[in-house]
Design an enzyme around this catalytic site. Structure first.
Site, mmCIF file in Angstrom:
data_model
loop_
_atom_site.group_PDB
_atom_site.id
_atom_site.type_symbol
_atom_site.label_atom_id
_atom_site.label_comp_id
_atom_site.label_asym_id
_atom_site.label_seq_id
_atom_site.Cartn_x
_atom_site.Cartn_y
_atom_site.Cartn_z
ATOM 1 N N HIS A 146 -7.333 -4.337 -0.844
ATOM 2 C CA HIS A 146 -7.277 -5.552 -1.658
ATOM 3 C C HIS A 146 -5.955 -5.635 -2.422
ATOM 4 O O HIS A 146 -5.254 -6.658 -2.388
ATOM 5 C CB HIS A 146 -8.462 -5.546 -2.630
ATOM 6 C CG HIS A 146 -8.534 -6.747 -3.517
ATOM 7 N ND1 HIS A 146 -9.343 -7.835 -3.244
ATOM 8 C CD2 HIS A 146 -7.886 -7.054 -4.683
ATOM 9 C CE1 HIS A 146 -9.195 -8.741 -4.189
ATOM 10 N NE2 HIS A 146 -8.326 -8.297 -5.084
ATOM 11 N N GLU A 147 -5.611 -4.558 -3.093
ATOM 12 C CA GLU A 147 -4.377 -4.561 -3.901
ATOM 13 C C GLU A 147 -3.128 -4.522 -3.039
ATOM 14 O O GLU A 147 -2.083 -5.050 -3.436
ATOM 15 C CB GLU A 147 -4.396 -3.375 -4.870
ATOM 16 C CG GLU A 147 -5.559 -3.395 -5.854
ATOM 17 C CD GLU A 147 -5.610 -4.674 -6.678
ATOM 18 O OE1 GLU A 147 -4.541 -5.271 -6.936
ATOM 19 O OE2 GLU A 147 -6.724 -5.097 -7.057
ATOM 20 N N HIS A 150 -2.263 -8.087 -2.382
ATOM 21 C CA HIS A 150 -1.594 -8.719 -3.516
ATOM 22 C C HIS A 150 -0.125 -8.299 -3.599
ATOM 23 O O HIS A 150 0.770 -9.137 -3.822
ATOM 24 C CB HIS A 150 -2.290 -8.335 -4.825
ATOM 25 C CG HIS A 150 -3.586 -9.049 -5.055
ATOM 26 N ND1 HIS A 150 -3.722 -10.406 -4.890
ATOM 27 C CD2 HIS A 150 -4.808 -8.589 -5.456
ATOM 28 C CE1 HIS A 150 -4.967 -10.757 -5.178
ATOM 29 N NE2 HIS A 150 -5.650 -9.674 -5.512
#
Length: 499
Positions: A146-147, A150
């Site tokens: 997920h990160e 980003h």
């Protein structure tokens, strides 16, 4: 329930960490050196929370952001579309889940709970403590992916990444990226959306990858593990109905339940479900083998209205019912306490005497175990051993053993390797998918907050020209999304722990 020893260990561990941190910070001798040591390693400590941040991965993120810029632009633009759709979909899903939870609260039907797409997970309640490692590793992997999304998306849009970090809150692991806010505020709303949607987009992709791996696992393991030849026993619960000298053992391959063939775990579950709801099977026994002394047992009614005729508490005898053979007076149902293994070994299953007559030249009758309601007699085939004979409620047999579809082709291979891969993939699918759903919700402090704000700036700027009004619209939408998520979590938690 969560083991008390585990809870004590977790609380005691955090107390030791917090006490040590407090003592070192209050020490005139060690305070400066201790705080310098924490700062140099990017560590931050607070009660039940430890955080670590570093810049060592910034070069890796920058390298990933430079790979085929056109393809990356298309990739993150696809993520933008998915994120906007997921924001609406997550709200609809939470509304549906809330309705299902309410329906479950007002009924005792267990099928409603099984139909829920989203469920609150509480270790020790609806998450076995034996699978905590799967849960935490899959949760950490989902957070890292997920990160990563980003970070790469931010660098792709010329936003500086200050660092990447990981944290542990009580026992739950997680990850985060620190973006340079000034750069983030200077780019367009569409660029912001690509960054904010990248996390849930990558969680969705990870979910698809894990699903594909799970689906193709038999193909990947084909050279060393075979499938389709039965269900392999990997664990037998001690003291359960499947345990014992003539029960199942680790390494046995189950190939059938009565006349229902078992080619894998799915067949095992479906056969047990069928046997639980179907009438009890009978067994074709030659009339000549019915000894007169067996029929002299006096039949009596149980409390539930069913008949029994074995009063000797024998573990080897069972009460059978059958129609009196022709030529012996009026045909009526008789009951006999018979040695069960002798009666059913090598015999054909039947529903009535006609089934026996169609497949046997000798005069035969169909004898049926006379059991309590919902209790079944089941022959479990696991060659080359003799049948395991089970008497009880079929779901109890399902919970008594753990099975896998994968049978090792070589003796040195571990039985649990495919089980580990299957279980881990299932947790990745569940947790990565859940992170994508939850983070898409327009809720304060989640990705959905920033996704909604950027979406409103991109779409309402010409309709609602006053920025303050747009922020007010966003605030009320976030308030509704937060209330919806909080209601789902509160009711879900209550359903898991208090009911």
């Amino acid at each position: 329930m969560v083991p008390v020893s585990l809870m004590v260990f977790v609380v005691a561990g955090w107390c030791v960490v917090y006490l040590t941190d407090t003592l070192l910070r209050s020490s005139a001798t060690h305070r400066i050196s201790y705080e310098s040591w924490l700062a140099s390693r990017g560590l931050m400590l607070s009660p039940f929370h430890v955080r670590w941040q570093t810049t060592m991965f910034n070069r890796l993120f920058a390298y990933c952001a430079r790979i085929n810029p056109r393809a990356l632009h298309l990739w993150f633009s696809s993520g933008l579309v998915f994120g906007v759709a997921a924001m609406l979909g997550s709200v609809l899903l939470l509304i549906r889940t809330l309705q299902q939870t309410y329906a479950q609260m007002t009924t005792d039907n267990p099928r409603i709970g099984a139909q829920q797409t989203l469920q609150v997970v509480v270790p020790g309640f609806n998450l076995p403590t034996s699978q905590l490692a799967y849960f935490f590793i899959a949760l950490l992997l989902s957070g890292l992916v997920h990160e990563l999304g980003h970070a790469v998306a931010a660098l792709r849009e010329q936003v500086r990444v200050n660092g990447f970090g990981m944290f542990v809150f009580v026992v739950y692991p997680g990850a985060f990226v620190d973006l340079f806010t000034t750069h983030l505020n200077l780019i367009s709303p569409a660029q912001q959306l690509r960054i904010f949607c990248a996390g849930v987009w990558h969680n969705f992709i990870l979910c698809l990858v894990a699903l594909a791996f799970l689906f193709l696992l038999p193909l990947f393991l084909f050279p060393v593990y075979s499938t389709g030849g039965g269900a392999l026993v990997t664990e037998v619960v001690q003291g359960s109905a499947a345990d014992g000298p003539r029960g199942l053992s680790v390494g046995d391959i189950v190939t059938g339940l009565e006349d229902c063939p078992v080619r894998g775990v799915e067949d095992w579950s479906s056969c047990l479900a069928h046997l639980a709801h179907a009438p009890q099977d009978g067994y074709c026994v030659p009339v000549a083998s019915l000894q007169p002394s067996w029929a002299h047992g006096r039949a009596f009614k149980r409390l539930d209205g069913t008949m029994d005729c074995c009063s000797n508490n024998s573990l080897t005898d069972l009460c059978f019912s059958y129609m009196k053979p022709p030529g012996r007076g009026v045909r009526e149902r008789e009951f006999a306490c018979m040695p069960v293994r002798k009666m059913v070994t090598g015999t054909r299953a039947c529903r009535g005497d006609d089934d026996c007559a169609a497949h046997s030249h000798a005069a035969s009758v169909c004898v049926t175990p006379s059991l309590e309601n919902q209790t079944r007699f089941i022959r479990v085939t696991h060659p080359p051993n003799t049948h395991m004979l089970f008497v009880g409620y079929p779901p109890h047999l399902q919970y008594a053993v753990s099975l896998t579809n994968f049978v090792p082709r070589f003796g040195f291979l571990h039985l649990d390797l495919p089980v580990f891969l299957e279980t881990f993939c299932k947790y990745v699918v569940s947790l990565s998918g859940a992170l994508a759903v939850v983070n898409s919700v327009p809720c304060f402090a989640l990705d959905g907050q920033w996704m909604l704000n950027a979406l409103l700036e991109a779409t309402l700027v010409t309709v609602v020209t006053d920025r303050g009004k747009r922020e007010l619209i966003g605030f009320f939408l976030l308030l509704g999304g937060s209330a919806l998520l909080a209601a789902n979590m509160a009711l879900g938690l209550w359903m898991v722990t208090a009911r």
